[in-house]
Design an enzyme around this catalytic site. Structure first.
Site, PDB file in Angstrom:
ATOM      1  N   GLU A 151       0.799  -1.236   0.000  1.00 56.12           N
ATOM      2  CA  GLU A 151       0.000   0.000   0.000  1.00 56.12           C
ATOM      3  C   GLU A 151       0.826   1.277   0.000  1.00 56.12           C
ATOM      4  OE1 GLU A 151      -3.108  -0.049   2.963  1.00 56.12           O
ATOM      5  OE2 GLU A 151      -4.164  -1.620   1.880  1.00 56.12           O
ATOM      6  N   GLU A 253      -5.860  -8.924   1.325  1.00 56.55           N
ATOM      7  CA  GLU A 253      -6.682  -8.637   2.516  1.00 56.55           C
ATOM      8  C   GLU A 253      -8.116  -8.647   2.027  1.00 56.55           C
ATOM      9  OE1 GLU A 253      -5.680  -4.760   4.166  1.00 56.55           O
ATOM     10  OE2 GLU A 253      -3.644  -5.366   4.694  1.00 56.55           O
TER      11      GLU A 253
END
Ligand SMILES: *[C@@H]1O[C@H](CO)[C@@H](O)[C@H](O)[C@H]1NC(C)=O
Ligand SMILES: *[C@@H]1O[C@H](CO)[C@@H](O)[C@H](O)[C@H]1NC(C)=O
Ligand SMILES: *[C@@H]1O[C@H](CO)[C@@H](O)[C@H](O)[C@H]1NC(C)=O
Ligand SMILES: *[C@@H]1O[C@H](CO)[C@@H](O)[C@H](O)[C@H]1NC(C)=O
Ligand SMILES: *[C@@H]1O[C@H](CO)[C@@H](O)[C@H](O)[C@H]1NC(C)=O
Ligand SMILES: *[C@@H]1O[C@H](CO)[C@@H](O)[C@H](O)[C@H]1NC(C)=O
Length: 452
Positions: A151, A253
């Site tokens: 990220e 995720e």
């Protein structure tokens, strides 16, 4: 007699090992059986970023949790940060004995790329930490792959850090080959920024330098909330969008918790079905351990005991009643690499490696400093690090739109401000405040940003 004695001897001495998982085209395969491999996983970092702990450096901790992974029927865990000074052999062997692979992020909160100053943070001291972690784990055949970053790009303003992701991917792949390790896949785990999904994925998979292209793409995706569906969640659009992508994609995720009560995990039926298998190779639920963000499957009671939550039971039932698709299930070995973007407002050229890479490739890394490593000290912006560990909060949209699971910055987490969508402009401003006015001013500034 002699034969069984030998067998016994071999059995007692053999290091636990699992067949390596290989990338072929856009899917994973078991290198012995040749079967397609779907990740059935959870994200695993008990303690999170507030009590950063390496769960694989302590046999008591991993030993406590592995039976629960088995009860869930998992074959993979993802760990966001490990301490590269510890010995991981016991936990890695316990995992192998349980048939469980590891996807490992190579960063720690203070040894990672900085969104604020990626150029400075991409230095030889940082690479030495990354490579020391590679050294520590490369021998285990149950390492499925490494994430070079998590990220780093978390909105449009931070897209210009993407060339640095490719630089770390390139250097790590060069290191793996220079050290004669197994060809362990190296990838990236992407935040769900709806406007950038496809173009960032394409950038990471484009260009002539195969070392600078990712071997696998993890997407963090919280779009399926409650008892949603393949179409309502937007999963169907993502399958269309990523069709033709040439390397494996999986959910690094998943598990939206923006629903009342426990999570039903009905997405499992879609994830492991032919609706998705031509593009996706399974996924990992965020996350094993309960904390203030309320994504847990178990509540840790002590270093030796946990209590399972309703989410745990729901996930176990969903996984257990869902078989993998059979055969290759639409996987492709003929997709081409992506085209590089042509309209970005910065140079897409992958940065040249820092001086010092050649020596690391030639002599090997010198051993890392674990969680004490701090690789951005020369950058003058200590207020801002990219946390490569777990989110402290996340903004979840429903379904199709942006679900940014934000990384935290050191500044925001110390002030316990919500790190929600910590834009790089905020972070840059925080760093600028620190440079000019010191720490108190930063706290005041943060208070101004977050409480107004
Ligand atoms: C931090 O994690 C360690 C290892 O699990 C544990 O022993 C310790 O109690 C934790 N500390 C806090 C404050 O939760
Ligand atoms: C990995 O294996 C090599 C060759 O057997 C050995 O020299 C090295 O020490 C091992 N590394 C670790 C971390 O176990
Ligand atoms: C590029 O454009 C985006 C908006 O589309 C902006 O947020 C970003 O700051 C720009 N980047 C550079 C390097 O100019
Ligand atoms: C790839 O290589 C070709 C031929 O060498 C060259 O023309 C092209 O510009 C290169 N593309 C990129 C993205 O570097
Ligand atoms: C998002 O998902 C929820 C639950 O799955 C559903 O009730 C809602 O209608 C969806 N919203 C949109 C905009 O599709
Ligand atoms: C479901 O659980 C049973 C009993 O433990 C096991 O034999 C079976 O393989 C499981 N099925 C799946 C799809 O995990």
């Amino acid at each position: 007699m002699r034969f069984s004695a030998l067998t016994l001897f071999a059995g007692a001495c053999a290091a636990a090992s699992l067949p390596a998982i290989k990338v072929k085209g856009n899917a994973f395969y078991n290198s012995e059986s040749g079967d397609r491999f779907y990740i059935r996983g959870v994200d695993y970092q008990p303690g999170g970023s507030s009590n950063l702990t390496d769960p694989l450096g302590d046999a008591e901790i991993c030993g406590r949790d592995i039976p629960y992974f088995q009860e869930l029927g998992l074959n993979t865990i993802r760990v966001y940060s490990v301490d590269n000074t510890l010995d991981h052999s016991e936990c890695m062997e316990k995992l192998a004995d349980a048939g469980i692979y590891l996807i490992l992020d190579l960063n720690t909160p203070d040894a990672s790329l900085s969104r604020h100053d990626p150029g400075c943070s991409y230095n030889a001291v940082y690479l030495n930490e990354v490579f020391s972690t590679v050294d520590e784990f490369a021998n285990y055949t149950n390492v499925l792959g490494f994430f070079a970053a998590n990220e780093l790009v978390n909105n449009e303003a931070t897209l210009d850090t993407a060339p640095y992701i490719k630089a770390v991917v390139r250097d790590t792949k060069k290191y793996i080959s220079a050290r004669n390790y197994r060809q362990i896949p190296v990838g990236y785990s992407a935040a769900d920024v709806s406007s950038l999904r496809k173009e960032l994925a394409d950038y990471l998979n484009c260009g002539n330098d195969s070392n600078a292209r990712i071997d696998m793409l993890g997407v963090n995706d919280y779009s399926w909330c409650g008892s949603s569906s393949f179409t309502t969640s937007g999963y169907s659009e993502k399958v269309k969008m990523y069709t033709g992508y040439s390397v494996p994609i999986f959910l690094s995720e998943y598990g939206c918790n923006q629903v009342p009560g426990s999570r039903p995990f009905t997405e499992v039926k879609s994830i492991y079905s032919t609706q998705m298998s031509s593009v996706f190779s399974g996924g990992l639920v965020y996350q094993y351990t309960e904390d203030s963000s309320k994504y847990g499957l178990v509540q840790v009671e002590s270093d030796t005991s946990v209590e399972t939550l309703t989410d745990f039971d729901n996930l176990r039932e969903e996984l257990n009643s869902t078989e993998d698709p059979t055969g290759t299930a639409g996987a492709s070995t003929s997709n081409s690499i992506s085209s590089c973007p042509t309209n970005w407002n910065f140079s897409i050229t992958v940065p040249t490696a820092p001086d010092g890479l050649a020596k690391l490739l030639k002599n090997g890394a010198t051993g890392g400093n674990g969680f004490d490593a701090s690789t951005q000290e020369s950058c003058g912006d200590d207020a801002y690090y990219v946390s490569s560990t777990v989110k402290t909060s996340s903004t979840q949209s429903s379904n199709h739109s942006t679900a940014v699971s934000s990384s935290s910055s050191k500044a925001t987490s110390t002030s316990s401000a919500r790190a929600t969508s910590s834009s790089s402009s905020t972070s840059k401003a925080i760093a600028a405040q620190l440079k000019t006015h010191g720490f108190t001013a930063v706290l005041t500034f943060i208070a101004a940003v977050f409480f107004y």
